[in-house]
Write a protein that holds these residues in place. Structure first.
Motif, PDB file in Angstrom:
ATOM      1  N   LYS A 166      61.658  -4.850  37.543  1.00  0.00           N
ATOM      2  CA  LYS A 166      61.210  -3.459  37.470  1.00  0.00           C
ATOM      3  C   LYS A 166      60.196  -3.344  36.333  1.00  0.00           C
ATOM      4  CE  LYS A 166      65.703  -1.701  38.982  1.00  0.00           C
ATOM      5  NZ  LYS A 166      66.855  -0.852  38.603  1.00  0.00           N
ATOM      6  N   GLY A 167      58.935  -3.613  36.642  1.00  0.00           N
ATOM      7  CA  GLY A 167      57.944  -3.591  35.582  1.00  0.00           C
ATOM      8  C   GLY A 167      56.602  -3.061  36.015  1.00  0.00           C
ATOM      9  N   ARG A 168      56.584  -2.270  37.086  1.00  0.00           N
ATOM     10  CA  ARG A 168      55.294  -1.773  37.583  1.00  0.00           C
ATOM     11  C   ARG A 168      54.612  -0.857  36.559  1.00  0.00           C
ATOM     12  NH1 ARG A 168      53.165  -2.795  42.278  1.00  0.00           N
ATOM     13  NH2 ARG A 168      55.119  -3.742  42.948  1.00  0.00           N
ATOM     14  N   ARG A 169      55.375  -0.277  35.657  1.00  0.00           N
ATOM     15  CA  ARG A 169      54.769   0.576  34.632  1.00  0.00           C
ATOM     16  C   ARG A 169      53.884  -0.219  33.678  1.00  0.00           C
ATOM     17  NH1 ARG A 169      60.060  -0.233  33.328  1.00  0.00           N
ATOM     18  NH2 ARG A 169      60.577  -0.995  31.227  1.00  0.00           N
ATOM     19  N   TYR A 170      54.074  -1.549  33.652  1.00  0.00           N
ATOM     20  CA  TYR A 170      53.249  -2.399  32.791  1.00  0.00           C
ATOM     21  C   TYR A 170      51.958  -2.847  33.471  1.00  0.00           C
ATOM     22  CZ  TYR A 170      57.406  -2.803  29.843  1.00  0.00           C
ATOM     23  OH  TYR A 170      58.476  -2.541  29.045  1.00  0.00           O
ATOM     24  N   LEU A 171      51.743  -2.422  34.717  1.00  0.00           N
ATOM     25  CA  LEU A 171      50.558  -2.855  35.450  1.00  0.00           C
ATOM     26  C   LEU A 171      49.250  -2.509  34.731  1.00  0.00           C
ATOM     27  CD1 LEU A 171      49.222  -4.107  37.924  1.00  0.00           C
ATOM     28  CD2 LEU A 171      49.490  -1.909  39.103  1.00  0.00           C
ATOM     29  N   PRO A 172      49.064  -1.265  34.221  1.00  0.00           N
ATOM     30  CA  PRO A 172      47.819  -0.967  33.498  1.00  0.00           C
ATOM     31  C   PRO A 172      47.589  -1.892  32.306  1.00  0.00           C
ATOM     32  CG  PRO A 172      48.971   1.065  34.035  1.00  0.00           C
ATOM     33  CD  PRO A 172      49.913  -0.060  34.346  1.00  0.00           C
ATOM     34  N   LEU A 173      48.662  -2.198  31.563  1.00  0.00           N
ATOM     35  CA  LEU A 173      48.533  -3.104  30.416  1.00  0.00           C
ATOM     36  C   LEU A 173      48.125  -4.497  30.891  1.00  0.00           C
ATOM     37  CD1 LEU A 173      48.890  -3.805  27.434  1.00  0.00           C
ATOM     38  CD2 LEU A 173      51.336  -4.178  27.886  1.00  0.00           C
ATOM     39  N   TRP A 174      48.741  -4.968  31.971  1.00  0.00           N
ATOM     40  CA  TRP A 174      48.412  -6.293  32.507  1.00  0.00           C
ATOM     41  C   TRP A 174      46.951  -6.350  32.948  1.00  0.00           C
ATOM     42  CZ3 TRP A 174      49.279 -11.204  32.904  1.00  0.00           C
ATOM     43  CH2 TRP A 174      48.807 -11.932  34.000  1.00  0.00           C
ATOM     44  N   LEU A 175      46.496  -5.346  33.680  1.00  0.00           N
ATOM     45  CA  LEU A 175      45.113  -5.326  34.142  1.00  0.00           C
ATOM     46  C   LEU A 175      44.141  -5.217  32.973  1.00  0.00           C
ATOM     47  CD1 LEU A 175      45.367  -3.049  37.324  1.00  0.00           C
ATOM     48  CD2 LEU A 175      45.221  -5.548  37.206  1.00  0.00           C
ATOM     49  N   GLY A 176      44.538  -4.471  31.941  1.00  0.00           N
ATOM     50  CA  GLY A 176      43.684  -4.345  30.762  1.00  0.00           C
ATOM     51  C   GLY A 176      43.511  -5.675  30.042  1.00  0.00           C
ATOM     52  N   ILE A 177      44.621  -6.417  29.879  1.00  0.00           N
ATOM     53  CA  ILE A 177      44.559  -7.726  29.217  1.00  0.00           C
ATOM     54  C   ILE A 177      43.704  -8.699  30.019  1.00  0.00           C
ATOM     55  CG2 ILE A 177      45.916  -9.737  28.530  1.00  0.00           C
ATOM     56  CD1 ILE A 177      48.209  -7.812  27.879  1.00  0.00           C
ATOM     57  N   CYS A 178      43.944  -8.750  31.337  1.00  0.00           N
ATOM     58  CA  CYS A 178      43.206  -9.688  32.189  1.00  0.00           C
ATOM     59  C   CYS A 178      41.726  -9.317  32.281  1.00  0.00           C
ATOM     60  CB  CYS A 178      43.827  -9.719  33.581  1.00  0.00           C
ATOM     61  SG  CYS A 178      45.482 -10.444  33.610  1.00  0.00           S
ATOM     62  N   SER A 179      41.430  -8.023  32.322  1.00  0.00           N
ATOM     63  CA  SER A 179      40.030  -7.587  32.342  1.00  0.00           C
ATOM     64  C   SER A 179      39.331  -7.977  31.048  1.00  0.00           C
ATOM     65  CB  SER A 179      39.948  -6.078  32.558  1.00  0.00           C
ATOM     66  OG  SER A 179      40.474  -5.719  33.820  1.00  0.00           O
ATOM     67  N   GLY A 180      40.064  -7.904  29.936  1.00  0.00           N
ATOM     68  CA  GLY A 180      39.504  -8.331  28.652  1.00  0.00           C
ATOM     69  C   GLY A 180      39.173  -9.822  28.662  1.00  0.00           C
ATOM     70  N   MET A 181      40.051 -10.628  29.278  1.00  0.00           N
ATOM     71  CA  MET A 181      39.776 -12.066  29.371  1.00  0.00           C
ATOM     72  C   MET A 181      38.563 -12.326  30.266  1.00  0.00           C
ATOM     73  SD  MET A 181      43.488 -13.990  29.461  1.00  0.00           S
ATOM     74  CE  MET A 181      44.025 -13.223  30.986  1.00  0.00           C
ATOM     75  N   THR A 182      38.467 -11.589  31.379  1.00  0.00           N
ATOM     76  CA  THR A 182      37.311 -11.739  32.269  1.00  0.00           C
ATOM     77  C   THR A 182      36.018 -11.369  31.552  1.00  0.00           C
ATOM     78  OG1 THR A 182      38.664 -11.245  34.220  1.00  0.00           O
ATOM     79  CG2 THR A 182      36.286 -10.985  34.451  1.00  0.00           C
ATOM     80  N   LEU A 183      36.068 -10.283  30.779  1.00  0.00           N
ATOM     81  CA  LEU A 183      34.894  -9.826  30.033  1.00  0.00           C
ATOM     82  C   LEU A 183      34.449 -10.879  29.018  1.00  0.00           C
ATOM     83  CD1 LEU A 183      32.964  -7.429  29.533  1.00  0.00           C
ATOM     84  CD2 LEU A 183      34.599  -6.588  27.831  1.00  0.00           C
TER      85      LEU A 183
END
Length: 431
Positions: A37-54
């Motif tokens: 049960k961790g879908r609330r962490y999805l924005p944080l996960w996408l933010g971290i991964c987007s930072g790595m992509t950037l």
């Protein structure tokens, strides 16, 4: 802004969008397989991964894939609270498929760049290949989930870890052979001719097919392990039925004994009343009421089989000196099997009674309750126990059977400990 800057800016936005979609698919697959049960962490996960992509796009940093692996491992273990035993299999699937698709698209793009005059269409080629990679990633994960969902949701036995080794070998071989994590990977791939590029693509496609075959074998072995667990569950149920029958036999003996002495008790009470010894008569009546209380437990839950089970278990707990509180009601909307409900409640109560007997508290107690939300049913049990706050509980056969029932109903089982208290929460879904 120059045309080059505009093109580079557009490509950056595109990579953030496509990579973000792939990161989302990986996160969603991880949650569905593990049931976390961790879908609330999805924005944080996408933010971290987007930072790595950037960072990778702007500074051309090599080796970001392994940072992505580390990030997912830490994220899944620390924030999503997924045990390693449940995290490793879906993570291996995600990383392996991601590597094969990245390798194939890189080889194809490098060959086109070196041998075809793309001109202004170079950016379009990159975008098309990245979109195809994301779409194929989505289709493969969806197929794996739909085909092997039941197997992947089962707890994995430790000996099955050996099947993850080929995935790791494929991953490292592809990344090292194509130098995907090296700053010189573009120059390396551009040196491939038509035959070498075609061979690389065919080899990776074949390896990916072999990887999917390994996943099939992996899931079949898990299913076999699941059948063993089902056999253990059946044996536990049969053993539980024996225990239930024994408790019912003892209860009938208690009924017979009480009925045999009832006439004598009434004669004593009548004699005390005739002699107007009302205080003694009152005390005698209270003792008589206390002695028959364990025999008169009435629990209308809405499920007849469960009514009988709870009457026996709660009477047994009271005879053991345990204070019992309950609020159990099974709604008509819940279409679960009565035997499954009995397995869940009997194991929860048996563990609670055993823990209360062992607990060093003056007034041992247990609580059992249910809450219904549509087709969802939450069963919660609490009891005194000799545990410390945060102490790890290693489930035995009983709790493993409860977990198996929860997974059968696409639900979860959560355990929690505090000072002298143990709590179990089971979510079942009949929809």
């Amino acid at each position: 802004m120059t045309a080059f800057t505009e093109e580079r800016w557009f490509l950056l936005m595109w990579w953030l969008l496509v990579n973000g979609a792939m990161y989302y698919l990986a996160f969603d697959f991880l949650l569905r397989v593990t049931g976390a049960k961790g879908r609330r962490y999805l924005p944080l996960w996408l933010g971290i991964c987007s930072g790595m992509t950037l960072c990778a796009f702007c500074f051309q940093i090599p080796g970001m894939f392994f940072l992505y692996v580390l990030c997912l491992a830490v994220f899944g273990r620390l924030l999503l609270k997924i045990p390693w035993v449940r995290l490793s299999a879906p993570a291996a699937i995600v990383f392996t498929l991601h590597t094969f698709l990245e390798g194939e698209m890189a080889v194809i793009l490098a060959f086109l760049s070196a041998n075809v005059e793309l001109g202004a269409y170079g950016g379009l080629a990159q975008m098309s290949l990245s979109l195809a990679s994301a779409a194929l990633f989505f289709l493969l994960l969806s197929w794996i989930w739909k085909t092997y969902a039941k197997a992947l949701r089962q707890p994995m036995s430790s000996y099955l870890y050996v099947l993850l080794l080929p995935c790791a070998a494929f991953l490292l071989a592809v990344r090292y052979g194509l130098r995907l994590d090296s700053p010189a990977f573009a120059a390396h791939l551009s040196s491939f001719g038509l035959n070498a590029s075609l061979t690389a693509v065919l080899v990776m496609t074949g390896a990916m097919g072999l990887c999917l075959l390994m996943i099939k074998v992996f899931c079949q072995l898990i299913s076999l392990s699941g059948h063993e667990q089902e056999a253990a569950l059946l044996a536990e149920q049969l053993e539980g039925q024996k225990t239930y029958l024994e408790e019912a036999r003892k209860r009938n003996q208690a009924y017979a004994s009480f009925q045999h002495d009832l006439d004598n008790h009434l004669l004593v009470l009548s004699g005390l009343l005739r002699k107007q010894r009302y205080e003694e008569a009152g005390k005698f009546a209270e003792k008589l009421h206390e002695s028959c209380a364990p025999l008169s437990v009435s629990i209308p839950t809405g499920a007849p089989a469960l009514d009988v089970l709870l009457q026996e278990k709660i009477s047994h707990a009271r005879r053991s000196g345990i204070k019992v509180s309950w609020d159990v009601r099974i709604p008509e909307s819940f279409q679960g099997d009565a035997l499954d409900l009995c397995v869940v409640f009997s194991n929860i109560l048996d563990n609670a009674i055993h823990a209360c007997v062992k607990a060093s508290c003056q007034e041992p107690a247990l609580w059992i309750s249910t809450k219904a939300r549509g087709s969802f049913l939450v069963i919660e049990g609490r009891n005194h126990a000799a545990v410390r706050k945060g102490q790890e509980i290693k489930p035995g056969i009983g709790l493993n059977n409860v977990r198996a029932i929860a997974e059968k109903y696409q639900g979860t089982m959560d355990l929690e400990t505090s000072e002298g208290m143990f709590r179990i929460s089971v979510l079942l879904c009949s929809g």
